[in-house]
Enzyme design. Sequence first.
Site, PDB file in Angstrom:
ATOM      1  N   THR A  19      12.255  25.612  10.179  1.00 33.49           N
ATOM      2  CA  THR A  19      11.023  26.583  10.209  1.00 33.49           C
ATOM      3  C   THR A  19      10.669  26.712   9.027  1.00 33.49           C
ATOM      4  O   THR A  19      11.432  26.354   7.886  1.00 33.49           O
ATOM      5  CB  THR A  19      11.512  27.980  10.632  1.00 33.49           C
ATOM      6  OG1 THR A  19      12.677  28.501   9.721  1.00 33.49           O
ATOM      7  CG2 THR A  19      12.108  27.864  12.177  1.00 33.49           C
ATOM      8  N   ASP A  20       9.517  27.197   8.902  1.00 27.01           N
ATOM      9  CA  ASP A  20       8.587  27.485   7.400  1.00 27.01           C
ATOM     10  C   ASP A  20       9.157  28.660   7.257  1.00 27.01           C
ATOM     11  O   ASP A  20       9.611  29.657   7.810  1.00 27.01           O
ATOM     12  CB  ASP A  20       7.252  27.025   7.599  1.00 27.01           C
ATOM     13  CG  ASP A  20       6.482  27.751   8.844  1.00 27.01           C
ATOM     14  OD1 ASP A  20       6.828  28.742   9.309  1.00 27.01           O
ATOM     15  OD2 ASP A  20       5.391  27.353   9.091  1.00 27.01           O
ATOM     16  N   GLN A  21       8.144  29.311   6.103  1.00 26.93           N
ATOM     17  CA  GLN A  21       8.392  30.635   5.713  1.00 26.93           C
ATOM     18  C   GLN A  21       8.004  31.712   6.599  1.00 26.93           C
ATOM     19  O   GLN A  21       8.261  32.851   6.877  1.00 26.93           O
ATOM     20  CB  GLN A  21       7.359  30.638   4.360  1.00 26.93           C
ATOM     21  CG  GLN A  21       7.517  32.170   3.672  1.00 26.93           C
ATOM     22  CD  GLN A  21       6.936  32.018   2.347  1.00 26.93           C
ATOM     23  OE1 GLN A  21       5.987  31.039   2.171  1.00 26.93           O
ATOM     24  NE2 GLN A  21       7.303  32.974   1.313  1.00 26.93           N
ATOM     25  N   MET A  22       7.047  31.309   7.840  1.00 28.43           N
ATOM     26  CA  MET A  22       6.586  32.116   8.604  1.00 28.43           C
ATOM     27  C   MET A  22       7.775  32.119   9.893  1.00 28.43           C
ATOM     28  O   MET A  22       7.460  32.866  11.097  1.00 28.43           O
ATOM     29  CB  MET A  22       5.398  32.207   9.202  1.00 28.43           C
ATOM     30  CG  MET A  22       4.335  32.042   8.252  1.00 28.43           C
ATOM     31  SD  MET A  22       2.785  31.662   8.646  1.00 28.43           S
ATOM     32  CE  MET A  22       2.833  29.928   8.909  1.00 28.43           C
ATOM     33  N   VAL A  24       8.024  29.648  11.928  1.00 28.25           N
ATOM     34  CA  VAL A  24       7.650  28.799  13.009  1.00 28.25           C
ATOM     35  C   VAL A  24       8.204  27.389  12.526  1.00 28.25           C
ATOM     36  O   VAL A  24       8.296  27.070  11.518  1.00 28.25           O
ATOM     37  CB  VAL A  24       6.047  28.695  12.652  1.00 28.25           C
ATOM     38  CG1 VAL A  24       5.337  27.640  13.762  1.00 28.25           C
ATOM     39  CG2 VAL A  24       5.555  30.180  13.174  1.00 28.25           C
TER      40      VAL A  24
END
Length: 133
Positions: A19-22, A24
């Site tokens: 996932t990314d920082q969000m 997601v």
Amino acid sequence: MTPCNHTHTTRIEVRYAETDQMGVVHHAVYPVWFELARTDYFRSLGASYLEIEKEGFVSPVLKLEVQYKRPTHYGEFVDIETTLTRKGALHFVFDYKVFVDGALCTTGSSVHCFLKNGQPTRELPQQVKKIFP
């Protein structure tokens, strides 16, 4: 096009590293999941990709498409529904549908052929002949 009368679903738990920082799932993860689903698809039919390679075949990805419909997140379980279709004498198309709790999140496809000794071939590995006699 000749469809194989088999659909297989692979379940994957979304890992934090995907996932990314969000929170997601990063777009680059989906091709990795598709590869896992392809391998699992063959395994579900009793056709190990390792055995296919032992026969001297490889199956490169010639084309890859991904359509993102809704994000997937860390901690979710994704179900990847995979189907296989033979397209002509040389090509095979895998179609993928990624679901979370029954909701369609992503679709995609990958086009492949078989190579033997580095050359495209109409010859099929023994394991694949079982799928497409």
